[in-house]
Design a protein around this motif. Structure first.
Motif: not given
Length: 301
Positions: A155-156, A159-160, A162-163, A184, A187, A189, A191
């Motif tokens: 998950k972490a 998220r990174q 994606r960002d 996932l 959640q 995170v 796209d």
């Protein structure tokens, strides 16, 4: 799994991997120059995507040195040959237990456990269009090695990724990994469009028999894009099977070093054989530009 072939197919070439293959074939690229040149040759043979690991140039051992990734990427970009770059983010989740009687402390020779941000240093620096996300934990091979990717870690990392504006290619090694990929996505995170790779035949993940492959494919959401491969002698049959099941294709020396019995392959050999299968079955190969459009990728160079 109905017979609904994918008529517009992209090929990913997994160029070198992290396995102990360099001692079994002199065609497995090791140095950044060799990896880049092999990626370019694969692209010229029909691969739209190059999936890239790096190795220590002296020992051939797997590496996660960002400088090696940078050299490979720069050499590919300087070649003038267009391809979509897919850098692995799988390194850094390696746990080798001490022994069956004393599993802890872990074996320092094989264990490489680092945090989410450190696993993505080269992704943040180079911003490839795609990077991999190994979606689960599993025993790997016959020893005490465990590929370790917990839900919190994934998950972490997701998220990174994606960002950073990079598209994750979710690596699914077993049926439960697909459920984790769906979690996932739920959640928030990952796209759209979601891209997954079905990794079949790897001990002790999902076997590459037709029944298991059908079970996995039947549970892939209809709006997700998938590719599939098997390792060893079944890599090239899976090129046709993946297309016939509605997916895309991965071949390359990461997963198989043989072209025919007793004949060592190059990456371009394997890509050319897969491209021939696609065309023989009435399909068309997608170009890198078409893959970017399909997967909503931002060209970086």
């Amino acid at each position: 799994m109905g017979l609904t072939p994918n008529r517009e197919v992209f090929i990913t070439c997994a160029v070198t991997g992290a396995g102990d293959t360099t001692g079994r074939s002199d065609k497995v690229p090791v140095t950044p120059q060799q990896i880049a040149e092999s990626s370019v040759a694969a692209a010229r043979a029909g691969a739209a995507i190059a999936h890239i690991h790096v190795r220590d140039p002296d020992s051939g051992a797997p590496s996660r040195d960002p400088a090696l990734y940078r050299e490979v990427v720069e050499r590919i970009r300087d070649s003038g040959v267009d391809m979509v770059l897919n850098l692995t983010a799988g390194m850094g989740g390696d746990l080798v237990l001490g022994s069956t009687e004393a599993p802890l402390p872990a074996d320092p020779q094989g264990t490489d456990m680092i945090g989410a941000t450190e696993r993505l240093v080269h992704i943040a620096e180079l911003r490839p269009e795609i990077c991999t996300l190994d979606c689960g934990t599993m025993n790997f091979g016959e020893g005490d090695y465990v590929m370790t990717n917990t839900p919190a870690m994934l998950k972490a990392m997701a998220r990174q990724i994606r960002d950073l504006g990079v598209r994750p290619e979710i690596e699914v090694f077993d049926t439960g990994h697909l459920l984790l990929a769906k979690w996932l996505k739920a959640q928030g995170v990952i796209d759209d469009p979601v891209m997954i790779q079905l990794c079949m035949g790897i001990p002790w993940g999902a076997p590459d028999d037709l029944g298991t492959f059908k079970a996995v494919v039947d549970n892939v959401p209809e709006d997700w894009t998938f590719s599939a491969f098997s390792i060893g002698r079944n890599q090239l049959p899976y090129a046709a099977l993946a297309m016939l099941a509605g997916g895309n294709i991965r071949v390359g020396l990461e997963d198989n070093i043989w072209l025919d019995k007793g004949v060592l392959a190059s990456n371009e050999d394997l890509v050319a054989r897969a491209a021939t299968a696609v065309q023989s079955l009435g399909g068309r190969l997608l170009s890198p530009a078409e893959v970017r459009q399909k997967l909503k990728l931002e060209k970086r160079w």
